[in-house]
Design a protein around this motif. Sequence first.
Motif, mmCIF file in Angstrom:
data_model
loop_
_atom_site.group_PDB
_atom_site.id
_atom_site.type_symbol
_atom_site.label_atom_id
_atom_site.label_comp_id
_atom_site.label_asym_id
_atom_site.label_seq_id
_atom_site.Cartn_x
_atom_site.Cartn_y
_atom_site.Cartn_z
ATOM 1 N N MET A 1 26.449 -50.452 -28.779
ATOM 2 C CA MET A 1 27.076 -51.600 -28.223
ATOM 3 C C MET A 1 25.970 -52.243 -27.131
ATOM 4 O O MET A 1 25.312 -51.559 -26.587
ATOM 5 C CB MET A 1 28.515 -51.182 -27.179
ATOM 6 C CG MET A 1 29.061 -52.339 -26.712
ATOM 7 S SD MET A 1 30.340 -53.163 -27.945
ATOM 8 C CE MET A 1 31.287 -54.167 -26.904
ATOM 9 N N ASN A 2 26.220 -53.620 -26.918
ATOM 10 C CA ASN A 2 25.333 -54.315 -25.801
ATOM 11 C C ASN A 2 26.177 -55.390 -25.407
ATOM 12 O O ASN A 2 26.728 -56.086 -26.244
ATOM 13 C CB ASN A 2 24.260 -54.433 -26.286
ATOM 14 C CG ASN A 2 23.177 -55.054 -25.165
ATOM 15 O OD1 ASN A 2 23.354 -56.065 -24.646
ATOM 16 N ND2 ASN A 2 22.415 -54.111 -24.721
ATOM 17 N N HIS B 1 19.863 -49.196 -32.943
ATOM 18 C CA HIS B 1 21.207 -48.142 -32.846
ATOM 19 C C HIS B 1 21.032 -47.506 -34.224
ATOM 20 O O HIS B 1 21.715 -46.561 -34.486
ATOM 21 C CB HIS B 1 22.322 -48.911 -32.876
ATOM 22 C CG HIS B 1 22.928 -48.718 -31.153
ATOM 23 N ND1 HIS B 1 22.667 -47.870 -30.383
ATOM 24 C CD2 HIS B 1 23.231 -49.763 -30.419
ATOM 25 C CE1 HIS B 1 23.014 -48.182 -29.109
ATOM 26 N NE2 HIS B 1 23.387 -49.318 -29.074
ATOM 27 N N TYR C 1 22.905 -48.455 -19.125
ATOM 28 C CA TYR C 1 21.983 -49.277 -20.250
ATOM 29 C C TYR C 1 20.764 -49.659 -19.432
ATOM 30 O O TYR C 1 19.771 -49.135 -19.834
ATOM 31 C CB TYR C 1 22.627 -51.008 -20.435
ATOM 32 C CG TYR C 1 23.929 -50.762 -21.440
ATOM 33 C CD1 TYR C 1 23.609 -50.716 -22.740
ATOM 34 C CD2 TYR C 1 24.985 -50.393 -21.005
ATOM 35 C CE1 TYR C 1 24.584 -51.072 -23.602
ATOM 36 C CE2 TYR C 1 26.294 -50.663 -21.870
ATOM 37 C CZ TYR C 1 26.120 -50.740 -23.294
ATOM 38 O OH TYR C 1 26.911 -50.878 -24.376
ATOM 39 N N GLU D 1 22.358 -45.500 -25.256
ATOM 40 C CA GLU D 1 22.428 -46.831 -24.921
ATOM 41 C C GLU D 1 21.096 -47.345 -24.261
ATOM 42 O O GLU D 1 20.375 -48.408 -24.497
ATOM 43 C CB GLU D 1 23.703 -47.310 -24.279
ATOM 44 C CG GLU D 1 24.995 -47.048 -25.287
ATOM 45 C CD GLU D 1 25.105 -48.110 -26.164
ATOM 46 O OE1 GLU D 1 24.301 -49.023 -26.191
ATOM 47 O OE2 GLU D 1 26.114 -48.085 -27.154
ATOM 48 N N HIS E 1 18.239 -54.585 -30.125
ATOM 49 C CA HIS E 1 19.034 -53.277 -29.434
ATOM 50 C C HIS E 1 20.089 -52.865 -30.643
ATOM 51 O O HIS E 1 20.062 -51.687 -30.836
ATOM 52 C CB HIS E 1 19.646 -54.028 -28.239
ATOM 53 C CG HIS E 1 20.758 -52.823 -27.646
ATOM 54 N ND1 HIS E 1 20.695 -52.221 -26.525
ATOM 55 C CD2 HIS E 1 22.052 -52.272 -28.052
ATOM 56 C CE1 HIS E 1 21.566 -51.238 -26.123
ATOM 57 N NE2 HIS E 1 22.418 -51.291 -27.067
ATOM 58 N N GLU E 2 21.186 -53.692 -31.236
ATOM 59 C CA GLU E 2 21.889 -53.095 -32.088
ATOM 60 C C GLU E 2 21.181 -52.670 -33.356
ATOM 61 O O GLU E 2 21.556 -51.703 -33.873
ATOM 62 C CB GLU E 2 22.835 -54.296 -32.589
ATOM 63 C CG GLU E 2 23.698 -54.971 -31.329
ATOM 64 C CD GLU E 2 24.239 -53.992 -30.466
ATOM 65 O OE1 GLU E 2 24.682 -53.115 -30.929
ATOM 66 O OE2 GLU E 2 24.365 -54.711 -29.192
ATOM 67 N N GLU F 1 26.988 -51.960 -32.887
ATOM 68 C CA GLU F 1 26.207 -51.400 -33.985
ATOM 69 C C GLU F 1 27.179 -50.882 -34.836
ATOM 70 O O GLU F 1 28.020 -50.076 -34.783
ATOM 71 C CB GLU F 1 25.189 -50.559 -33.488
ATOM 72 C CG GLU F 1 25.554 -49.162 -32.640
ATOM 73 C CD GLU F 1 26.428 -49.269 -31.479
ATOM 74 O OE1 GLU F 1 26.379 -50.313 -30.886
ATOM 75 O OE2 GLU F 1 26.797 -48.095 -31.121
HETATM 76 ZN ZN LIG Z 1 24.272 -50.387 -27.555
#
Ligand SMILES: [Zn+2]
Length: 604
Positions: free
Chosen positions: A1-2, A301, A392, A331, A297-298, A272
């Motif tokens: 997740m972001n 993952h 994060y 994360e 980022h995703e 993700e």
């Molecule tokens: Zn994430």
Amino acid sequence: MNSRIITIALLTIALPCAAAAQARASRSAPISDVRYSVTFKSPQAVEKGVDVTMSFTASGRDPVLLSLPVWTPGDYEVSNYARNVSKFAATSRGKALTWDKSAPQTWRIVTGDGGPVTISFHYRADTLDNAQSWARDDFLLFNGANLFLYAEGRGLDFPAVVSVETEESWRVVTGMTPAGARAWSAANYHELVDHPFFVGKFDLDSAQVAGVWMRFSSYPAGSVKPAQRVRLLDQMARAVPAEVKVFADRPWAHYDVMQIADPAFGGMSALEHENSNVGIIGSGYMDEDFVPSVYAHEIFHSWNVKRLRPVDMWPYRYEAMQPTAWLWVSEGITDYYADLALVRGGVTTAAGFLASTERKMEHVDQTVPVALTDASLQTWLHMTDDTQDIYYDKGSLAGLALDIMIRDASDNAESLDGVMRSLYAADYRNGRGFTPDEWWGAVSRAAKGTKFADFNEKYIDGRELFAWNQWLPKAGWRFHADTLHEQRLGVRFQADSAGLVVVTVEPGSTAATAGIRPGDVVTSIAGVPVSNPAWESWRQKYAKQEGAPVAIGVLRGGQATTVNPAVKFATIVERKIEPDPGASEKATRIRDGILKGETTAGKQ
Ligand SMILES: [Zn+2]
């Protein structure tokens, strides 16, 4: 997740109590030949819902117990999807079966003597959230964890087929393995719920990324300009190979980036999956620098958390929250590699990488000190003290610190990349999660036997301030802090459809003197609506106007008003990282190694 900009969610969550957990412990009759069908046509679209059927063969005389998850992996909150179910029915050979609930998320169906069973229900799909289901007149996002029931106590290794009934002219996109016309198959329940679907009308582009096809679906059609869609795929084509290189493995045969743009969404949030992700972005934010960063980022993952993850989350459980003290790795270090992938792939420059690092330091500075392990564990609670998402940025910085220490101890022969790759090979490849001892063992081996117990105690499991003045020079960077006197509102926000919801107000700040309080919704500042990405321009306007009144549009209890407080200035510490022209050869090697993804021990 972001998520960017939106930093704190305000959902009320319900925690399962011990009694509920016990009530769920009973076991279902065995079921086999599991099929799910999801119907979303114009009538369902008008109702903002979806009709679901599940069919299977039950064995024996015991009741069948079917449950829905309470959460979706990656989205660390309890959402109780069963609350959206209505019109539940069960039939066998055309006859209605008796059913009731044996637990809040569990349906008990009496089959008599087993045989073919079909259950059906309506699911309300009105939540714009990448872990939930959301219907419009011409579109549906759904997540399998919302709709697909599993048999209690019978394991999650059962294979299943999903079919989607929709309008002829509408598209269906998912990363799941195709199994015929508008049908897909999953080898087990984990795979089944790890493939969100887009159904309806939306734009679809594709490009070759890391040697295979990446598709970019964007809803609504036309919401993202063709040039922006091409640019995003080009950015991923440059960044993703740098991620593949970290693990020496590209674990998917195709990848889906699935995006919803919505005018009421103030920022970006993405979730993700093993070969896809779902992003939700405010309309007008597509040109922001954080967009390629969120997607990098995703995609990272795909390895870190979807495949390599802490033992506490292996295997995933769906009936209750599944906390871990290791989200700073899952994360935070994912976010470190998002920054690295962008600089290593040439999407950003070294200066861009340092600016992102400075922004993370500033966020940590502005947050009360919290141990990364504690912040990881408690994220499920939606902390109200501003520490909700700190793992994060602080976890990303811990990744940089570890990378520097490993490279320094090994004279750049080893790196954090190598640690990630070795754990992926030792744990994920052997079908298990990594333990704390395995993590620190791999870090210590890479750092030529350096012990990290003290580092862990101070900076990971403790609350000490990071020692950048010691660490950054080892990588040829100079670190200094400037103190500025700047205009600030003194609030933290969460975006929602009405505007920016005030989450915290700093005592004595501009906002506090105006009487703004948590729960108020800020709709405009200095005449600029907050739906306009340029709303932060008030800062430049008031850069030299301490004490001047600033108009702030506020909604409180549905009533719109404007307050005009005098702008207060606050003392801000601005961190600056610069390459040191006098850095030693070793430090220069380490700096280049981090930015280029290289070690002196050979190709990574
Ligand atoms: Zn994430």
